[in-house]
Motif scaffolding. Structure first.
Motif, PDB file in Angstrom:
ATOM      1  N   VAL A   1       0.852  -1.406  -0.059  1.00 17.47           N
ATOM      2  CA  VAL A   1       0.138   0.136   0.115  1.00 17.47           C
ATOM      3  C   VAL A   1       0.714   1.429   0.156  1.00 17.47           C
ATOM      4  CG1 VAL A   1      -1.865  -1.181   1.243  1.00 17.47           C
ATOM      5  CG2 VAL A   1      -0.203   0.112   2.550  1.00 17.47           C
ATOM      6  N   GLY A   2       2.087   1.238   0.189  1.00 14.18           N
ATOM      7  CA  GLY A   2       2.995   2.316   0.036  1.00 14.18           C
ATOM      8  C   GLY A   2       4.443   1.779   0.152  1.00 14.18           C
ATOM      9  N   GLU A   3       5.378   2.973  -0.239  1.00 13.19           N
ATOM     10  CA  GLU A   3       6.702   2.630  -0.399  1.00 13.19           C
ATOM     11  C   GLU A   3       7.497   3.892   0.307  1.00 13.19           C
ATOM     12  OE1 GLU A   3       8.262   1.010  -3.866  1.00 13.19           O
ATOM     13  OE2 GLU A   3       6.161   1.013  -4.784  1.00 13.19           O
ATOM     14  N   ALA A   4       8.533   3.610   1.152  1.00 10.80           N
ATOM     15  CA  ALA A   4       9.344   4.719   1.720  1.00 10.80           C
ATOM     16  C   ALA A   4      10.745   4.169   1.499  1.00 10.80           C
ATOM     17  CB  ALA A   4       8.991   4.615   3.039  1.00 10.80           C
ATOM     18  N   GLY A   5      11.399   5.433   1.171  1.00  9.13           N
ATOM     19  CA  GLY A   5      12.779   5.460   1.109  1.00  9.13           C
ATOM     20  C   GLY A   5      13.638   6.052   2.252  1.00  9.13           C
ATOM     21  N   THR A   6      12.844   6.399   3.336  1.00  5.94           N
ATOM     22  CA  THR A   6      13.652   7.035   4.484  1.00  5.94           C
ATOM     23  C   THR A   6      12.636   6.641   5.901  1.00  5.94           C
ATOM     24  OG1 THR A   6      12.404   9.182   4.319  1.00  5.94           O
ATOM     25  CG2 THR A   6      14.388   8.930   3.210  1.00  5.94           C
ATOM     26  N   GLY A   7      13.150   6.878   6.864  1.00  2.76           N
ATOM     27  CA  GLY A   7      12.429   6.760   8.079  1.00  2.76           C
ATOM     28  C   GLY A   7      11.278   7.522   8.082  1.00  2.76           C
ATOM     29  N   THR A   8      11.662   9.068   7.737  1.00  2.00           N
ATOM     30  CA  THR A   8      10.651   9.976   7.819  1.00  2.00           C
ATOM     31  C   THR A   8       9.263   9.597   7.016  1.00  2.00           C
ATOM     32  OG1 THR A   8      12.198  11.615   8.279  1.00  2.00           O
ATOM     33  CG2 THR A   8      10.354  12.465   7.604  1.00  2.00           C
TER      34      THR A   8
ATOM     35  N   ALA B   1       8.634   6.656   5.859  1.00  2.71           N
ATOM     36  CA  ALA B   1       7.775   5.356   6.703  1.00  2.71           C
ATOM     37  C   ALA B   1       6.879   5.960   7.692  1.00  2.71           C
ATOM     38  CB  ALA B   1       8.912   4.666   7.121  1.00  2.71           C
ATOM     39  N   VAL B   2       7.398   6.848   8.469  1.00  2.77           N
ATOM     40  CA  VAL B   2       6.104   7.274   9.631  1.00  2.77           C
ATOM     41  C   VAL B   2       4.947   8.208   8.854  1.00  2.77           C
ATOM     42  CG1 VAL B   2       5.883   8.990  11.550  1.00  2.77           C
ATOM     43  CG2 VAL B   2       8.166   7.620  11.220  1.00  2.77           C
ATOM     44  N   LEU B   3       5.298   8.925   7.923  1.00  3.44           N
ATOM     45  CA  LEU B   3       4.136   9.742   7.344  1.00  3.44           C
ATOM     46  C   LEU B   3       3.082   8.484   6.603  1.00  3.44           C
ATOM     47  CD1 LEU B   3       6.141  12.649   5.837  1.00  3.44           C
ATOM     48  CD2 LEU B   3       4.726  12.462   7.717  1.00  3.44           C
ATOM     49  N   LEU B   4       3.883   7.584   5.893  1.00  2.00           N
ATOM     50  CA  LEU B   4       2.827   6.784   5.039  1.00  2.00           C
ATOM     51  C   LEU B   4       2.186   5.743   5.954  1.00  2.00           C
ATOM     52  CD1 LEU B   4       5.170   6.250   2.264  1.00  2.00           C
ATOM     53  CD2 LEU B   4       2.979   7.676   2.403  1.00  2.00           C
TER      54      LEU B   4
ATOM     55  N   ARG C   1      -0.762   7.730   7.343  1.00  2.00           N
ATOM     56  CA  ARG C   1      -1.789   7.849   6.108  1.00  2.00           C
ATOM     57  C   ARG C   1      -2.271   6.707   5.915  1.00  2.00           C
ATOM     58  NH1 ARG C   1       0.853  10.251   0.974  1.00  2.00           N
ATOM     59  NH2 ARG C   1       1.559  11.851   2.295  1.00  2.00           N
ATOM     60  N   HIS C   2      -1.766   5.498   5.754  1.00  2.00           N
ATOM     61  CA  HIS C   2      -2.377   4.376   4.957  1.00  2.00           C
ATOM     62  C   HIS C   2      -2.563   3.442   6.261  1.00  2.00           C
ATOM     63  CE1 HIS C   2      -1.506   5.525   1.199  1.00  2.00           C
ATOM     64  NE2 HIS C   2       0.019   5.403   1.367  1.00  2.00           N
ATOM     65  N   ARG C   3      -2.162   3.446   7.470  1.00  2.00           N
ATOM     66  CA  ARG C   3      -2.260   2.407   8.687  1.00  2.00           C
ATOM     67  C   ARG C   3      -2.225   0.994   8.289  1.00  2.00           C
ATOM     68  NH1 ARG C   3      -7.222   5.789  11.777  1.00  2.00           N
ATOM     69  NH2 ARG C   3      -6.127   7.513  11.668  1.00  2.00           N
ATOM     70  N   PRO C   4      -1.326   0.665   7.464  1.00  2.00           N
ATOM     71  CA  PRO C   4      -0.854  -0.861   6.901  1.00  2.00           C
ATOM     72  C   PRO C   4      -1.031  -1.741   8.115  1.00  2.00           C
ATOM     73  CG  PRO C   4       1.184   0.414   7.099  1.00  2.00           C
ATOM     74  CD  PRO C   4       0.161   1.326   7.545  1.00  2.00           C
ATOM     75  N   ASP C   5      -0.995  -3.007   7.638  1.00  2.00           N
ATOM     76  CA  ASP C   5      -1.006  -4.122   8.796  1.00  2.00           C
ATOM     77  C   ASP C   5       0.421  -4.334   9.332  1.00  2.00           C
ATOM     78  OD1 ASP C   5      -4.063  -4.875   8.754  1.00  2.00           O
ATOM     79  OD2 ASP C   5      -3.517  -5.337   6.547  1.00  2.00           O
ATOM     80  N   VAL C   6       1.125  -4.269   8.179  1.00  2.00           N
ATOM     81  CA  VAL C   6       2.791  -4.500   8.584  1.00  2.00           C
ATOM     82  C   VAL C   6       3.653  -3.553   7.632  1.00  2.00           C
ATOM     83  CG1 VAL C   6       4.583  -6.126   8.376  1.00  2.00           C
ATOM     84  CG2 VAL C   6       2.227  -6.941   8.953  1.00  2.00           C
ATOM     85  N   VAL C   7       4.560  -3.099   8.619  1.00  2.00           N
ATOM     86  CA  VAL C   7       5.441  -2.150   7.915  1.00  2.00           C
ATOM     87  C   VAL C   7       6.757  -3.291   7.783  1.00  2.00           C
ATOM     88  CG1 VAL C   7       6.806  -0.060   8.072  1.00  2.00           C
ATOM     89  CG2 VAL C   7       4.551  -0.005   8.792  1.00  2.00           C
ATOM     90  N   LEU C   8       7.361  -3.242   6.754  1.00  2.00           N
ATOM     91  CA  LEU C   8       8.523  -4.060   6.528  1.00  2.00           C
ATOM     92  C   LEU C   8       9.728  -3.101   6.515  1.00  2.00           C
ATOM     93  CD1 LEU C   8       9.793  -6.820   6.052  1.00  2.00           C
ATOM     94  CD2 LEU C   8       9.623  -6.300   3.721  1.00  2.00           C
ATOM     95  N   MET C   9      10.533  -2.810   7.514  1.00  2.00           N
ATOM     96  CA  MET C   9      11.449  -1.945   7.999  1.00  2.00           C
ATOM     97  C   MET C   9      13.007  -2.164   7.798  1.00  2.00           C
ATOM     98  SD  MET C   9      11.371   1.506   9.037  1.00  2.00           S
ATOM     99  CE  MET C   9       9.558   1.737  10.059  1.00  2.00           C
ATOM    100  N   ASP C  10      13.569  -1.529   7.142  1.00  2.00           N
ATOM    101  CA  ASP C  10      15.014  -1.574   7.103  1.00  2.00           C
ATOM    102  C   ASP C  10      15.540  -1.029   8.192  1.00  2.00           C
ATOM    103  OD1 ASP C  10      17.538  -2.266   6.039  1.00  2.00           O
ATOM    104  OD2 ASP C  10      17.668  -0.797   4.713  1.00  2.00           O
ATOM    105  N   VAL C  11      16.496  -0.966   8.634  1.00  2.00           N
ATOM    106  CA  VAL C  11      17.325  -0.295   9.628  1.00  2.00           C
ATOM    107  C   VAL C  11      17.978   0.712   9.388  1.00  2.00           C
ATOM    108  CG1 VAL C  11      18.975  -0.372  11.569  1.00  2.00           C
ATOM    109  CG2 VAL C  11      17.165  -2.365  11.290  1.00  2.00           C
TER     110      VAL C  11
ATOM    111  N   ASP D   1      16.534   6.929  11.018  1.00  2.00           N
ATOM    112  CA  ASP D   1      16.506   5.440  10.678  1.00  2.00           C
ATOM    113  C   ASP D   1      15.558   4.630  10.787  1.00  2.00           C
ATOM    114  OD1 ASP D   1      16.714   4.818  13.569  1.00  2.00           O
ATOM    115  OD2 ASP D   1      19.094   4.786  13.602  1.00  2.00           O
ATOM    116  N   GLY D   2      15.640   3.324  10.761  1.00  2.00           N
ATOM    117  CA  GLY D   2      14.378   2.442  11.051  1.00  2.00           C
ATOM    118  C   GLY D   2      14.173   2.259  12.390  1.00  2.00           C
ATOM    119  N   ILE D   3      14.930   2.356  13.439  1.00  2.00           N
ATOM    120  CA  ILE D   3      14.677   2.224  14.747  1.00  2.00           C
ATOM    121  C   ILE D   3      13.853   3.249  15.123  1.00  2.00           C
ATOM    122  CG2 ILE D   3      15.736   2.035  17.065  1.00  2.00           C
ATOM    123  CD1 ILE D   3      18.060   0.814  15.927  1.00  2.00           C
ATOM    124  N   GLU D   4      14.391   4.527  14.862  1.00  2.00           N
ATOM    125  CA  GLU D   4      13.523   5.874  15.563  1.00  2.00           C
ATOM    126  C   GLU D   4      12.284   5.806  14.498  1.00  2.00           C
ATOM    127  OE1 GLU D   4      13.989  10.832  15.546  1.00  2.00           O
ATOM    128  OE2 GLU D   4      15.747   9.401  14.555  1.00  2.00           O
ATOM    129  N   ALA D   5      12.037   5.356  13.435  1.00  2.00           N
ATOM    130  CA  ALA D   5      10.862   5.399  12.677  1.00  2.00           C
ATOM    131  C   ALA D   5      10.022   4.357  13.485  1.00  2.00           C
ATOM    132  CB  ALA D   5      11.097   5.062  11.258  1.00  2.00           C
TER     133      ALA D   5
END
Length: 239
Positions: A47-54, A56-59, A62-72, A78-82
């Motif tokens: 439902v969405g693609e993010a290239g940064t942690g920021t 990822a948080v915004l998306l 916005r989309h409230r996905p079931d799962v965020v596949l998060m790189d660190v 970074d992924g931890i802060e996000a």
């Protein structure tokens, strides 16, 4: 005659909604590969693609996905802060984070779980393992690679992280402490039931109460609580 009358009497097909996935990965080629894999799998959808942690948080908001596949490791946040921002946001209460990591990022794994991640997956995982991990996290389970998770947390906690008193642990009953200790050792519900001579249903009830008392999102957070509360030591975590 109504349309229902003209039907063959079969119940209408009502498929379950797909598991909605947000991809957070700064390397476009890897992210595109994940997207192709997920979108080609029945029951899953990107439902969405993010290239940064920021992003990822915004998306996630916005989309409230079931799962965020998060790189660190991502530029900027970074992924931890996000993960921390997403898991602390009431608007994202139903969003679960699955961290992508490698063996040499022990501290990142621990920090990710503390930030609220539901689990992690090694980047060496196969496509089938990735898809299975997404489904497991979406279903509310956690700690996708229990043996590796236990090893990483154990080794990291043998360093400069002494046990802490977890808020709410004083309200935990003796039996719940026993269950929490075994969760921290990486045991499944069935293993805990066998060890304590309980039914699996009773173990699930205790775990549900522990989640509520410790304000934990899922089983991964209970493992952290067991370690930080001193119920499980580094040596206990080894098998």
């Amino acid at each position: 005659m109504s349309a229902d009358d003209m039907s063959d009497g079969a119940a209408p097909h009502d498929p379950s909604p797909p598991v909605r996935v947000l991809l957070a990965e700064d390397q476009v080629l890897i992210r595109d590969s994940f997207k192709v894999l997920v979108d080609a799998t029945p029951g899953l959808a990107v439902v969405g693609e993010a290239g940064t942690g920021t992003e990822a948080v915004l998306l996630a908001r916005r989309h409230r996905p079931d799962v965020v596949l998060m790189d660190v490791r991502m530029p900027g946040m970074d992924g931890i802060e996000a993960t921390g921002h997403i898991c602390a946001d009431p608007a994202c209460a139903g969003v679960r984070v699955l961290i992508l990591t490698t063996f040499d990022l022990d501290e990142y794994v621990y920090a990710s779980l503390r930030a609220g991640a539901s689990g992690f997956l090694l980047k060496s995982a196969t496509a089938a393992e990735l898809l299975s991990a997404i489904r497991v996290v979406a279903s509310g389970e956690a700690l996708l690679a229990p043996t590796v998770t236990r090893r990483l947390i154990t080794e990291f906690l043998q360093g400069s992280h002494p046990a802490q008193v977890v808020r709410g642990l004083d309200d935990v009953t003796p039996r719940e402490r026993e269950v929490l200790t075994l969760v921290g050792r990486g045991m499944s519900n069935a293993e805990i039931a066998g060890h304590l001579h309980l039914t699996v249903g009773t173990v699930k009830t205790h775990i549900g109460r522990l989640l509520a008392k410790l304000r934990a999102r899922d089983r991964a957070q209970l493992v952290i609580a067991a370690y930080e509360g001193g119920l499980v030591t580094g040596q206990d975590g080894r098998r």
